[in-house]
Design an enzyme around this catalytic site. Structure first.
Site, PDB file in Angstrom:
ATOM      1  CG  ASP A 343      -1.818   1.068   1.251  1.00 43.43           C
ATOM      2  OD1 ASP A 343      -2.542   1.455   0.604  1.00 43.43           O
ATOM      3  OD2 ASP A 343      -1.498   1.954   2.164  1.00 43.43           O
ATOM      4  CD  GLU A 379      -2.295   2.281  -3.459  1.00 46.86           C
ATOM      5  OE1 GLU A 379      -3.504   2.591  -3.570  1.00 46.86           O
ATOM      6  OE2 GLU A 379      -1.783   2.229  -2.390  1.00 46.86           O
TER       7      GLU A 379
END
Length: 742
Positions: A343, A379
Site C-alpha cells: 500500500d 501501489e
C-alpha cells in the site's frame, strides 16, 4: 518471576517448547519492563536488564503460549525533541505474533490530556489496551507446497476476508467473516470456477478501529490502519484471540494452496495506527519515536505525513527497515504466503524527500533470498510531492497500473482522443515498463479495486453517493471516469439494464484479454453494488459485503469463460512486448505479431491514431509468434485471434482482414450477445459490431469453412449465422463461446 539472560534475536516473543525469549529494540529507553497479564488482568512486571546493541531481552523459562504481555518503556518525554517515552502507557510489542483484546480509546491511551496537547497524562492505559500474546509456532503443514504461478499465468482476485464471506449461505454463521470462511469449500469452489490463481487479501495485519469512526458508529472496515505487522487480525478469527488466530490463518493458507490458489497479502508498512502528534501512544511512539517515525527535521514534535494518515514510517532508520524485512520474511517462511501488495509503496522509497528507486528498502528486498522470490506488487503512489510513480519501480517489481484503469474506463465511456493510449494499455504498457528491462507482466491491470466504484456502480452512477460515511459526500474520488448508461442508480428501464450488462462484459473481457496481469475486484463477477458509494472504508455492513443471494449467474459464467480463453491461449498473456508497429508494410514481409486494423480491414496508419475522433479499432494477434512446448516437449504455436473494440454508441461495420491473416474467423466472444456461438465468417467478409461492444474471433481453417453450412459462413454482414446449422459448425471443431474447450 524466574528470568534468564536470553538472546537479543529474534525480536519479539519466541517460544521454544520450554520457555519464551523476549526481546525489544529501543535506543532511547533508560529502562524496559516486560508486563505479564493473567486471566483476571492482574499485571506482573519484570525488568529486562540485559541490553545488547539497544535490544533489551530476557528468557522466561516458565512462560508459554497464550501468555498475554506488553512493555513499559522508561525514558525522556520531551516532544519538542521527538522523545515520547511514558511508562504509564502499556505498549504493544512491534513483533507481537498475535494480539488479544481491543483498544477502547480511553483518555489514558494518550500521553496528553484532551484539550491540552502540551500537557502530560500519566494515567495507566493497561486496562484499555490490547495485549500481545505468546504463540505456539508449531503447525502441521501436511506437506504444504505453494502453487507458484508465473506472472503470465496469474489471475488475481482482490478480496476482503469479511466482505467476501459474511453473507454466503453455505458457510456456517459462526465462521462467516473469518479466515476459516475464506478456506470454506464454497469460497474455494467459486474461485476455482472463475479460474483465479491468486487471492489478494486486503489488510490482515492487526489493525485498530479509528476513534473518529467509532464516535460516528462506523469502523475501519478496510483495515489500512496497522499496529501489528506480524499478527493476523484477531477479529477475523472464528476460534479465539489467544493464538488461535495464527493457527486458523495457517489452515486457510494450507487449504488454498491445496486447491492451487496462491495467497498475496495487502500490506501497510507506510504508516501505523498511532497517527500524528495528537494520536495515542500504543507501541512505536512510546518505544522509540524517532527511530520508527519520520519526524519533521526542524520541529520533531511533528510527523512527516506522506500517507494522509498522520505519520510515515522512518525507512531511513535501520531498525525500522529491519522491522519491515523481518515481517515480510515471517509471513513467507512461517505463514507460507506467496507475495505482497504494498500500500502507498512510494512512501517506502522516501529516505529523504524525493521518491528514490534506489532507496535502501529496494536494495534490501533485492538481495533478500526469501522476499525477493515472492510476488512483489507496488501501489506506485502516495500523497506526498512527486508521489505518482507508475512505471518507475525497480525491475523486480510489478505495479498497479493506474493509467490502465483510467484509460480503459475513458475508452469504454466514449471519451475522445483515447484510442492510441487504449491500444498501448491493452498491449502491455511498454511505454511504462520496457525501458528498464521489464516485461508486460510488470503491469497489474485493473479497472476496479477496493478503492472506488465497483464494476456495477461504474456503469450505473455518474456521481459518488457517500452520504452514509457521514462526511457530507466530501470523501472519496469525485472524478470516477464513470457513466451511468442513461439513469443514475437503480432503474427499471430494460434498455438501460441491458446496456449496463453489456458494458460490464466489455470491461471484463478487456481486462482478461489485455497483455499483463489481470486483477478482478471481489464481487464484480457477481454484480456487486455499493449503491454508488466509492469509499466504503468505514462501512462494515451490507453496503460493502458481497450479496451472494443476488449473484448474477450469467455474469459469473461469462467471466469464467473469458478467463478460460486467456488460460488456454498464451497469445493473450505474452512474456514479451509486441514489436509490430502501426506503420506501412511491404507486400512480401511477414505479418507482425500485432496489427491494428481500421474498420475497412486495413492496417492503422500514424495519422489515424492522432485524429482524435476514432472510437473503434481492430486488433490482430499473431499466435504464430507464441512458442511453447506441449506435454511431449514439442514446439507448438497458438491460434491467431482478432479483437474488435467499438466504443461508439452505434454499429460499426468492420471488414475482416484478407486471407493472408486467416481463411476465416469464428466468433468466440460477443459482449452484445454472449449466447452467440461459433459463427464462422470468411476472410474479407463484413461484420457489424454493435455500439459499445466487443468481439473476439479465432482464426478458422479452410476445413472449418468447408465443413460449415453456407448460412453459417457469412460473406456479408447481412448473412447472419444465427439461423445457420450451428451443429455443423461445432462438428468442424470451432470453439463455442462459454464452453470449456479453447
Amino acid at each position: 518471576m524466574q528470568t534468564w539472560p536470553g538472546q537479543p534475536y529474534p525480536l519479539g516473543a519466541t517460544y521454544d517448547g520450554s520457555g519464551t525469549n523476549f526481546a525489544l529494540f529501543s535506543e532511547s529507553a533508560e529502562r524496559v519492563q516486560l508486563c505479564l497479564f493473567d486471566d483476571a488482568g492482574a499485571e506482573t512486571c519484570v525488568d529486562l536488564v540485559e541490553v545488547d546493541a539497544y535490544v533489551w531481552h530476557a528468557y522466561l523459562p516458565n512462560v508459554g503460549p497464550g501468555q498475554r504481555y506488553g512493555f513499559r518503556v522508561h525514558g525522556p518525554y520531551d516532544p519538542e525533541k521527538g522523545q515520547r517515552a511514558n511508562p504509564s502507557k502499556l505498549l504493544l510489542d512491534p513483533y507481537a505474533k498475535a494480539t488479544s483484546g481491543e483498544i477502547d480509546w480511553d483518555q489514558s491511551l494518550f500521553s496528553y490530556n484532551f484539550g491540552g496537547p502540551e500537557s502530560l497524562n500519566e494515567d495507566d492505559s493497561a486496562e484499555h489496551m490490547m495485549k500481545a500474546v505468546v504463540i505456539n509456532p508449531f503447525f502441521d503443514w501436511q506437506g504444504d507446497r505453494a502453487p507458484k504461478y508465473p506472472y503470465n499465468q496469474t489471475v488475481i482476485y482482490e478480496a476482503h476476508v469479511k466482505g467476501l464471506t459474511e453473507t454466503h449461505p453455505d458457510i456456517p454463521e459462526e465462521q462467516r467473516g473469518t479466515y476459516a470462511a475464506v478456506a470454506h469449500p464454497a469460497i474455494i469452489d467459486h474461485l476455482k470456477r472463475l479460474g483465479i490463481t491468486t487471492l489478494e487479501l486486503m489488510p490482515v495485519h492487526q489493525f485498530v478501529n479509528d476513534s473518529t469512526l467509532s464516535e460516528r458508529g462506523l469502523s475501519n472496515y478496510w483495515g489500512y490502519n496497522t499496529l501489528g505487522f506480524f499478527a493476523p487480525h484477531s477479529r477475523y478469527s472464528s476460534s479465539g484471540d489467544e493464538g488461535q488466530q495464527v493457527q486458523e490463518f495457517k489452515a486457510m493458507v494450507r487449504s488454498l494452496h491445496a486447491a492451487g490458489i496462491e495467497v498475496v497479502l495487502d500490506v501497510v508498512y507506510n504508516h501505523t495506527a498511532e497517527g500524528n502528534h495528537l494520536g495515542p501512544t500504543l507501541s512505536f511512539k512510546g518505544i522509540d519515536n524517532a527511530a520508527y517515525y519520520r519526524l519533521v527535521d526542524d520541529d520533531p514534535r511533528y510527523y512527516m505525513d506522506y500517507t494522509g494518515t498522520g505519520n510515515s514510517l522512518n525507512v531511513r532508520h535501520p531498525h525500522a527497515l529491519q522491522l519491515i524485512m523481518d515481517s515480510l520474511r515471517y509471513w513467507v517462511t512461517e505463514m507460507h504466503v506467496d507475495g505482497f501488495r504494498f500500500d502507498l509503496a512510494a512512501t517506502l522509497a522516501r529516505e529523504f524527500y524525493e521518491v528514490d528507486r534506489l532507496a535502501t528498502f529496494f536494495e534490501l528486498v533485492q538481495q533478500d533470498p526469501i522476499v525477493s522470490q515472492v510476488k512483489l506488487i507496488a501501489e506506485p503512489w502516495d500523497v506526498g510531492p512527486g508521489g505518482y510513480q507508475v512505471g518507475n519501480f525497480p525491475p523486480q517489481w510489478t505495479e498497479w497500473n493506474g493509467r490502465y484503469r483510467d484509460t480503459v474506463r475513458d475508452f469504454w465511456r466514449g471519451e475522445p482522443s483515447t484510442l492510441g493510449e487504449f491500444a498501448s494499455r491493452i498491449s502491455g504498457s511498454a511505454d511504462l515498463y520496457e525501458h528498464d528491462g521489464r516485461r508486460p507482466v510488470a503491469s497489474i491491470n485493473f479497472i476496479t479495486a477496493h478503492d472506488g466504484f465497483t464494476l456495477y456502480d461504474l456503469v450505473a452512477y455518474n456521481e459518488k453517493h457517500n452520504d452514509a460515511n457521514g462526511e457530507d459526500n466530501n470523501d472519496g474520488e469525485s472524478h470516477n471516469r464513470s457513466w451511468n448508461s442513461g439513469a443514475e442508480g437503480p432503474t427499471d428501464d430494460p434498455a438501460i439494464i441491458a446496456l449496463r450488462k453489456q458494458r460490464r462484459r466489455n470491461f471484463i473481457a478487456t481486462l482478461m484479454l489485455s497483455q499483463g496481469v489481470p486483477m478482478l475486484l471481489h464481487g464484480d463477477e457477481l454484480g456487486r453494488t455499493q449503491q454508488g458509494n466509492n469509499n466504503v472504508y468505514a462501512q462494515d455492513s451490507e453496503l460493502s459485503w458481497i450479496d451472494w443471494d443476488s449473484a448474477e449467474e450469467d455474469l459469473i459464467e461469462f467471466t469464467a469463460s473469458v478467463v478460460r480463453l486467456r488460460r488456454h491461449h498464451p497469445t493473450f498473456r505474452r512474456n514479451r512486448y509486441f514489436n509490430g508497429r502501426p506503420v506501412r508494410r511491404g507486400r512480401d514481409e511477414p505479418i507482425p505479431d500485432v496489427v491494428w486494423l481500421t474498420p475497412q480491414g486495413e492496417a492503422m496508419q500514424p495519422e489515424e491514431w492522432d485524429s482524435g475522433f476514432g472510437k473503434s479499432v481492430g486488433m490482430f494477434l499473431n499466435g504464430g509468434g507464441i512458442r511453447g512446448r506441449d506435454a511431449r516437449g514439442e514446439r507448438v504455436t497458438d491460434d491467431n485471434f482478432l479483437m474488435y473494440f467499438n466504443a461508439h454508441d452505434d454499429v460499426v461495420r468492420f471488414t475482416l482482414p484478407p486471407d493472408e491473416y486467416a481463411p476465416g474467423w469464428t466468433i468466440r466472444i460477443d459482449t452484445a450477445d454472449p449466447t452467440e456461438r461459433g459463427d464462422i465468417y470468411a476472410a474479407g467478409a463484413e461484420l457489424d459490431v454493435p455500439g459499445r461492444s466487443m468481439l473476439v474471433l479465432r482464426a478458422a481453417t479452410h476445413e472449418d469453412l468447408a465443413a460449415s453450412t453456407p448460412s453459417s459462413t457469412a460473406s456479408t454482414s447481412g448473412e447472419s449465422s444465427a439461423q445457420g446449422d450451428t451443429a455443423s459448425v461445432r462438428a468442424a471443431g470451432t470453439g463455442v463461446a462459454g464452453g470449456s474447450n479453447s
